[in-house]
Design a protein around this motif. Structure first.
Motif, PDB file in Angstrom:
ATOM      1  N   ILE A 301    -127.557  -2.704  14.531  1.00  8.69           N
ATOM      2  CA  ILE A 301    -127.569  -2.892  15.985  1.00  8.69           C
ATOM      3  C   ILE A 301    -126.143  -3.099  16.493  1.00  8.69           C
ATOM      4  O   ILE A 301    -125.706  -2.452  17.457  1.00  8.69           O
ATOM      5  CB  ILE A 301    -128.474  -4.091  16.363  1.00  8.69           C
ATOM      6  CG1 ILE A 301    -129.943  -3.743  16.066  1.00  8.69           C
ATOM      7  CG2 ILE A 301    -128.295  -4.469  17.828  1.00  8.69           C
ATOM      8  CD1 ILE A 301    -130.888  -4.905  16.181  1.00  8.69           C
ATOM      9  N   ALA A 302    -125.403  -3.989  15.809  1.00  8.01           N
ATOM     10  CA  ALA A 302    -124.021  -4.249  16.222  1.00  8.01           C
ATOM     11  C   ALA A 302    -123.183  -2.983  16.089  1.00  8.01           C
ATOM     12  O   ALA A 302    -122.365  -2.664  16.960  1.00  8.01           O
ATOM     13  CB  ALA A 302    -123.431  -5.373  15.380  1.00  8.01           C
ATOM     14  N   GLY A 303    -123.419  -2.247  14.998  1.00 10.88           N
ATOM     15  CA  GLY A 303    -122.655  -1.022  14.774  1.00 10.88           C
ATOM     16  C   GLY A 303    -122.907   0.014  15.862  1.00 10.88           C
ATOM     17  O   GLY A 303    -121.979   0.669  16.335  1.00 10.88           O
ATOM     18  N   SER A 304    -124.179   0.156  16.277  1.00 13.60           N
ATOM     19  CA  SER A 304    -124.509   1.116  17.332  1.00 13.60           C
ATOM     20  C   SER A 304    -123.787   0.752  18.619  1.00 13.60           C
ATOM     21  O   SER A 304    -123.205   1.607  19.294  1.00 13.60           O
ATOM     22  CB  SER A 304    -126.012   1.120  17.600  1.00 13.60           C
ATOM     23  OG  SER A 304    -126.725   1.323  16.420  1.00 13.60           O
ATOM     24  N   TYR A 305    -123.817  -0.533  18.929  1.00 11.71           N
ATOM     25  CA  TYR A 305    -123.161  -0.997  20.158  1.00 11.71           C
ATOM     26  C   TYR A 305    -121.660  -0.719  20.094  1.00 11.71           C
ATOM     27  O   TYR A 305    -121.065  -0.236  21.055  1.00 11.71           O
ATOM     28  CB  TYR A 305    -123.423  -2.494  20.332  1.00 11.71           C
ATOM     29  CG  TYR A 305    -122.884  -3.057  21.619  1.00 11.71           C
ATOM     30  CD1 TYR A 305    -123.582  -2.891  22.809  1.00 11.71           C
ATOM     31  CD2 TYR A 305    -121.677  -3.743  21.653  1.00 11.71           C
ATOM     32  CE1 TYR A 305    -123.095  -3.398  23.997  1.00 11.71           C
ATOM     33  CE2 TYR A 305    -121.174  -4.249  22.839  1.00 11.71           C
ATOM     34  CZ  TYR A 305    -121.889  -4.077  24.006  1.00 11.71           C
ATOM     35  OH  TYR A 305    -121.394  -4.569  25.189  1.00 11.71           O
ATOM     36  N   PHE A 306    -121.091  -0.988  18.937  1.00  8.23           N
ATOM     37  CA  PHE A 306    -119.651  -0.762  18.769  1.00  8.23           C
ATOM     38  C   PHE A 306    -119.313   0.729  18.903  1.00  8.23           C
ATOM     39  O   PHE A 306    -118.342   1.102  19.559  1.00  8.23           O
ATOM     40  CB  PHE A 306    -119.212  -1.303  17.409  1.00  8.23           C
ATOM     41  CG  PHE A 306    -117.796  -0.941  17.062  1.00  8.23           C
ATOM     42  CD1 PHE A 306    -116.729  -1.613  17.643  1.00  8.23           C
ATOM     43  CD2 PHE A 306    -117.528   0.075  16.156  1.00  8.23           C
ATOM     44  CE1 PHE A 306    -115.428  -1.276  17.333  1.00  8.23           C
ATOM     45  CE2 PHE A 306    -116.226   0.423  15.838  1.00  8.23           C
ATOM     46  CZ  PHE A 306    -115.175  -0.252  16.436  1.00  8.23           C
ATOM     47  N   LEU A 307    -120.149   1.571  18.285  1.00 11.64           N
ATOM     48  CA  LEU A 307    -119.918   3.018  18.380  1.00 11.64           C
ATOM     49  C   LEU A 307    -119.969   3.490  19.833  1.00 11.64           C
ATOM     50  O   LEU A 307    -119.178   4.316  20.264  1.00 11.64           O
ATOM     51  CB  LEU A 307    -120.972   3.777  17.571  1.00 11.64           C
ATOM     52  CG  LEU A 307    -120.706   3.949  16.083  1.00 11.64           C
ATOM     53  CD1 LEU A 307    -121.860   4.677  15.417  1.00 11.64           C
ATOM     54  CD2 LEU A 307    -119.408   4.721  15.874  1.00 11.64           C
ATOM     55  N   LEU A 308    -120.940   2.933  20.578  1.00 15.87           N
ATOM     56  CA  LEU A 308    -121.064   3.300  21.992  1.00 15.87           C
ATOM     57  C   LEU A 308    -119.803   2.890  22.757  1.00 15.87           C
ATOM     58  O   LEU A 308    -119.247   3.667  23.521  1.00 15.87           O
ATOM     59  CB  LEU A 308    -122.284   2.618  22.610  1.00 15.87           C
ATOM     60  CG  LEU A 308    -123.641   3.237  22.285  1.00 15.87           C
ATOM     61  CD1 LEU A 308    -124.760   2.328  22.749  1.00 15.87           C
ATOM     62  CD2 LEU A 308    -123.770   4.601  22.947  1.00 15.87           C
ATOM     63  N   LEU A 309    -119.388   1.648  22.540  1.00 14.13           N
ATOM     64  CA  LEU A 309    -118.181   1.156  23.218  1.00 14.13           C
ATOM     65  C   LEU A 309    -117.003   2.068  22.935  1.00 14.13           C
ATOM     66  O   LEU A 309    -116.242   2.441  23.818  1.00 14.13           O
ATOM     67  CB  LEU A 309    -117.841  -0.249  22.725  1.00 14.13           C
ATOM     68  CG  LEU A 309    -118.356  -1.425  23.511  1.00 14.13           C
ATOM     69  CD1 LEU A 309    -117.733  -2.697  22.963  1.00 14.13           C
ATOM     70  CD2 LEU A 309    -118.026  -1.284  24.987  1.00 14.13           C
ATOM     71  N   ARG A 310    -116.867   2.427  21.663  1.00 15.22           N
ATOM     72  CA  ARG A 310    -115.722   3.245  21.277  1.00 15.22           C
ATOM     73  C   ARG A 310    -115.816   4.639  21.901  1.00 15.22           C
ATOM     74  O   ARG A 310    -114.824   5.224  22.313  1.00 15.22           O
ATOM     75  CB  ARG A 310    -115.670   3.368  19.749  1.00 15.22           C
ATOM     76  CG  ARG A 310    -114.266   3.577  19.227  1.00 15.22           C
ATOM     77  CD  ARG A 310    -114.299   3.899  17.770  1.00 15.22           C
ATOM     78  NE  ARG A 310    -115.115   5.081  17.516  1.00 15.22           N
ATOM     79  CZ  ARG A 310    -115.221   5.651  16.329  1.00 15.22           C
ATOM     80  NH1 ARG A 310    -114.601   5.150  15.301  1.00 15.22           N
ATOM     81  NH2 ARG A 310    -115.967   6.726  16.171  1.00 15.22           N
ATOM     82  N   ARG A 311    -117.049   5.140  22.001  1.00 15.55           N
ATOM     83  CA  ARG A 311    -117.248   6.467  22.571  1.00 15.55           C
ATOM     84  C   ARG A 311    -116.732   6.538  23.995  1.00 15.55           C
ATOM     85  O   ARG A 311    -116.146   7.519  24.415  1.00 15.55           O
ATOM     86  CB  ARG A 311    -118.736   6.813  22.534  1.00 15.55           C
ATOM     87  CG  ARG A 311    -119.101   8.104  23.251  1.00 15.55           C
ATOM     88  CD  ARG A 311    -118.523   9.293  22.518  1.00 15.55           C
ATOM     89  NE  ARG A 311    -118.809  10.560  23.177  1.00 15.55           N
ATOM     90  CZ  ARG A 311    -118.074  11.096  24.134  1.00 15.55           C
ATOM     91  NH1 ARG A 311    -117.005  10.445  24.565  1.00 15.55           N
ATOM     92  NH2 ARG A 311    -118.385  12.252  24.671  1.00 15.55           N
ATOM     93  N   TYR A 312    -116.974   5.473  24.773  1.00 12.61           N
ATOM     94  CA  TYR A 312    -116.619   5.521  26.191  1.00 12.61           C
ATOM     95  C   TYR A 312    -115.170   5.146  26.450  1.00 12.61           C
ATOM     96  O   TYR A 312    -114.694   5.272  27.563  1.00 12.61           O
ATOM     97  CB  TYR A 312    -117.559   4.633  27.000  1.00 12.61           C
ATOM     98  CG  TYR A 312    -118.955   5.219  27.065  1.00 12.61           C
ATOM     99  CD1 TYR A 312    -119.210   6.294  27.895  1.00 12.61           C
ATOM    100  CD2 TYR A 312    -119.975   4.741  26.266  1.00 12.61           C
ATOM    101  CE1 TYR A 312    -120.464   6.866  27.936  1.00 12.61           C
ATOM    102  CE2 TYR A 312    -121.233   5.309  26.296  1.00 12.61           C
ATOM    103  CZ  TYR A 312    -121.479   6.374  27.137  1.00 12.61           C
ATOM    104  OH  TYR A 312    -122.705   6.946  27.162  1.00 12.61           O
TER     105      TYR A 312
END
Lengths: 317, 358
Positions: A301-312
Motif C-alpha cells: 500500500i505504501a509502495g503504491s502511494y509512493f509510486l503515484l507521488l513519484r509519477r506526478y
C-alpha cells in the motif's frame, strides 16, 4: 501608474470596484441588466474541501454518474453481477433454513475476485489515466492543491469505489442472514470482520491498480495491465500451491501465498478475520506467517502511494 | 481574500511600495537542469497590466511560469508573485493566480460547463458559487450554447476560450497565459488578443502572456519582456518597441531613367527629410531594400509613395517592419545601457521597468 492605456489596477489601488464598471454600479447596485464583469467576493474554501470535491467527483466518475449513459453500462452491469450471487446465497439460506451462511463475507469477496478484477481494470484507468491522457493534470497542480492531496483524492476515490463494490454484497449477505433468523451476535461479528476485509482488500487492490493506471496513460494498456497484475500472479500462486500440496509440502503454501494480492488477502482473512482459507487443504497460515502477510500488505500500500507521488512529480505542468 | 483586504485598508490610492507596484518580481532567478540552464540570473519587475513574455521555443518561458506558480524550485535567486514568495507561499499564489497551459488539456467527453465548474471547485469555490462563476465567465469569453456540448467537438478557438475561462473562473488577480494564440487562424488570433485586452481593461486582472511572436503582442501588451536562452534581453513598455518598429521596408524596381532605382530613391527620400538606411537590419544582405523611419500617422508612407511616383519607379513593396527576437537581440546589444539590461546590473532592472510605468 498613470500610463494612459493602462487603467489603474482596481485591486492595488484598493477601490474594490472592478475596472471598466462605472462608479456607482458597484456590487450592491448590480442588477440583471448588468452584464459587466463581477469580481468574486464569496468564500474560498481550503484544501479539505478541494480534496473532498475531487474524491467525490472521481468516485462518481468510476460508476459513470455525471457522465454519459454509455459509460454507466459497464460499471452498473458489473455491480449487478457482483451483488446477484449474494442475493442467491441469501435465498438458498432462507429456503433451506440452513444454520449458517454457506460462505462468509470474506470468502465471498475472494470468490468474486474475477469480477472485481474486471471492475478495477475499468475503474482505475477511468479514475487515474484520463487526467494524464488528456493532460489535465497541470490544471490541478496550478491550483491550491498539492501533489500529495491530488494523489490522496484519486487513490481514496478508487479505494472507496472498490469498497462500495465489495461491501454492498456483504451488506446483502448480512441482511439475508438476519432474515434467515441466524444467530444475531455471530452474524454481526462476521459482518464486521467482513467489512474490515473489504476495506483492506479495497485499499490494497486500489493502490496497485492506481499505480499501474498512472503509468499507462494510453487507452487499453491500463485495462490490460490491471487484469494481468491481478490474475496472472493469482493463478500462478494457486498452481504452485497445488503442486506443493501434492508434494506434501504444506508449509510452503503459506510462503507462496505472499506472491499475489489475492492470496495475500486470503491469508490475512484466514489468520486474523476468522474466515476459511481457500488455500489447498484449507490450511490457515499460523500467526507468524500472518504477520508477514500483514507487513507485506502494508508495504504494498505504501509502495503504491509512493509510486503515484513519484509519477506526478514529472506530470506537474 | 486575505491579501485583498490587507491591500484595501492600509494603502490609499497612492499605494506605492515595490511589492505593490510589481505583480511579479524576480531577482537573480536561475534554474539549472543537469543538461541545460533554463534560466540564467533573470531579474525583472512586471507591473500590473498586460505583459508580454516573448522568447523563442526553449527560451525559458515555461520554466519561468512553473517557478512563478511555486511548482518548481529555482536553483538560484528569488521571485515574488503578488508580493508572495514563490518558494514558501506557492499555495497562496495558486489561490490568486490563474494558469492557461499551452497544450490541449480538455477531456473530450465532458461539457465545458461541467469542466469549468469542477475546476472552479478545485480552486476552492463552493458548489453554488462555482456554477454561477462558470456561467458568468463562459459568457464573458464568448461561449454560449456550445457550453452544454462535449468539448471533443469544439474548434480550436472554442477550446482556447474554455482554457482561458478555467484560468479566470476563480477571479484571480493575475493570469499566466502560455501561448494562447497558438494554432488559431488570423481572425481567431485577433479575437483572442482582444479578449486578453479585456481581461485587464474590464475584469481588472493583470495578465502575463507568452508568445514566440513579438509582433502580435505589440498591440495587446502594455509592456514586453524578452528572454532568450534563459537570459533577459529586454524589458520595457510596448511604446518603446512600437516606436522602433514603426519603420517601413521599401523595395523599388530600376528603370531606364534610373538604373539604380534603390539608390535614387534613397537620395530623394533623404532630400525629403526622411531618415533612410539601405539594407535594413530586418533583412541583412538585401541591398535592394530601404528602411525608412516612420511615425504612426502615415505621412511618411504618403511621402514615399509620392516620391516613388515622381521618379517613375515601380514600387515592389512597402511594408510595416516586424520585429523578430533575433533583431531585438542585436539592437539590445547595440544600445546596451539604455534598453538592454545586462544581468550584472541586476538590481537596476526592477527600477527601470517600474519607473517606465509612471
Amino acid at each position: 501608474m498613470n500610463t494612459p492605456n493602462t487603467p489603474p489596477d482596481a485591486r492595488a489601488a484598493g477601490t474594490g470596484a472592478p475596472a471598466g464598471v462605472a462608479p456607482g454600479t458597484g456590487d450592491s447596485a448590480a442588477s440583471i441588466h448588468d452584464i459587466g464583469y463581477r469580481n468574486y467576493t464569496g468564500r474560498r474554501l481550503g484544501g479539505g474541501y478541494i480534496l473532498r470535491s475531487l474524491l467525490v467527483q472521481t468516485l462518481r466518475g468510476v460508476y459513470g454518474l455525471g457522465r454519459s449513459a454509455k459509460s454507466k453500462v459497464l460499471p452498473m452491469c458489473l455491480f449487478a453481477v457482483m451483488v446477484l450471487p449474494a442475493a442467491i446465497v441469501v435465498a438458498v439460506t432462507v429456503v433451506t433454513e440452513a444454520s449458517d451462511l454457506p460462505l462468509s463475507q470474506s470468502e465471498y469477496v475472494l470468490t468474486m475476485q474475477p469480477v472485481i478484477g474486471i471492475f478495477l481494470a475499468a475503474a482505475a484507468p477511468q479514475a487515474i489515466s484520463l487526467d494524464l491522457r488528456h493532460r489535465t493534470t497541470p490544471l490541478y497542480f496550478s491550483r491550491p492543491l498539492e501533489r500529495s492531496e491530488y494523489v490522496t483524492a484519486k487513490y481514496g476515490a478508487l479505494a472507496a469505489a472498490l469498497f462500495v463494490f465489495t461491501a454492498v454484497p456483504a451488506v446483502v449477505l448480512y441482511a439475508g442472514a438476519l432474515l434467515a433468523k441466524l444467530d444475531f451476535a455471530d452474524q454481526t461479528g462476521n459482518f464486521a470482520l467482513g467489512l474490515v476485509m473489504c476495506a483492506l482488500f479495497s485499499v490494497l487492490h486500489a493502490g496497485i491498480a492506481a499505480a499501474i493506471a498512472a503509468h499507462t496513460p494510453r487507452r487499453g494498456f491500463g485495462v490490460a495491465g490491471v487484469i494481468v497484475a491481478f490474475t496472472v500472479p493469482y493463478f500462478l500462486v494457486s498452481a504452485l500451491q497445488g503442486i506443493a500440496w501434492d508434494q506434501d509440502a504444506l508449509g510452503v503454501t503459506g510462503w507462496i501465498g505472499l506472491a499475489s494480492p489475492g492470496s495475500l488477502m486470503d491469508g490475512i482473512q484466514a489468520t486474523f478475520l476468522g474466515g476459511g482459507s481457500t488455500f489447498p487443504g484449507g490450511r490457515t497460515p499460523p500467526l507468524g506467517e500472518g504477520a508477514v502477510y500483514l507487513l507485506l500488505t502494508a508495504a504494498l500500500i505504501a509502495g503504491s502511494y509512493f509510486l503515484l507521488l513519484r509519477r506526478y512529480r514529472k506530470a506537474g505542468l | 481574500m486575505r491579501d485583498r483586504s490587507v491591500r484595501r485598508t492600509p494603502h490609499g490610492s497612492e499605494a506605492v511600495s515595490v511589492v505593490d507596484v510589481n505583480v511579479i518580481a524576480t531577482d537573480g532567478l536561475g534554474k539549472r537542469f543537469p543538461e541545460v540552464t533554463a534560466l540564467d540570473r533573470l531579474t525583472v519587475g512586471i507591473a500590473p497590466g498586460v505583459t508580454g513574455l516573448v522568447g523563442a521555443n526553449g527560451a525559458g518561458k515555461s520554466t519561468l511560469i512553473k517557478i512563478l506558480l511555486g511548482l518548481s524550485p529555482a536553483t538560484t535567486g528569488s521571485a515574488t508573485v503578488l508580493g508572495l514568495d514563490v518558494a514558501r507561499e506557492g499555495r497562496a499564489i495558486r489561490e490568486r493566480v490563474g494558469y492557461m497551459p499551452e497544450h490541449d488539456c480538455l477531456p473530450p467527453d465532458v461539457t465545458a460547463t461541467e469542466f469549468v465548474v469542477h475546476l472552479a471547485r478545485m480552486s476552492g469555490l463552493p458548489p453554488d458559487d462555482a456554477r454561477e462563476r462558470t456561467a458568468d465567465i463562459l459568457r464573458h469569453v464568448g461561449l454560449h450554447e456550445e457550453r452544454y456540448r462535449a468539448m471533443g467537438g469544439y474548434s480550436t478557438g472554442m477550446k482556447q476560450r474554455v482554457k482561458l475561462a478555467q484560468a479566470l473562473v476563480h477571479d484571480p488577480q493575475l493570469v499566466l497565459l502560455d501561448e494562447p494564440t497558438n494554432g488559431l487562424d488570423p481572425v481567431g488570433r485577433d479575437e483572442m488578443l482582444a479578449l486578453i485586452r479585456r481581461v485587464h481593461a474590464e475584469f481588472g486582472i493583470s495578465v502575463l502572456v507568452t508568445s514566440h511572436l513579438l509582433g502580435e503582442l505589440e498591440r495587446t501588451c502594455d509592456q514586453i519582456v524578452v528572454i532568450d536562452g534563459g537570459r533577459l534581453l529586454r524589458a520595457s513598455a510596448t511604446r518603446e518597441f512600437t516606436r522602433e518598429a514603426a519603420a517601413l521596408t521599401v523595395e523599388v524596381t530600376d528603370t531606364d531613367a534610373h538604373p539604380d532605382g534603390t539608390e535614387t530613391l534613397h537620395t530623394a527620400l533623404g532630400a525629403a527629410g526622411l531618415s533612410v538606411t539601405r539594407g535594413g537590419s530586418s533583412a541583412p544582405g538585401s541591398p535592394r531594400l530601404l528602411t525608412v523611419e516612420a511615425d504612426a500617422e502615415g505621412a511618411v508612407q504618403d511621402t514615399v509613395r509620392d516620391t516613388v511616383a515622381e521618379l517613375g519607379l515601380g514600387l515592389v513593396r512597402m511594408e510595416q517592419r516586424r520585429h523578430r527576437i533575433s533583431e531585438v537581440f542585436t539592437e539590445g546589444e547595440a544600445t546596451e545601457g539604455t534598453e538592454a539590461v545586462p544581468p550584472q546590473n541586476a538590481p537596476a532592472t526592477t527600477e527601470t521597468a517600474a519607473g517606465r510605468r509612471r
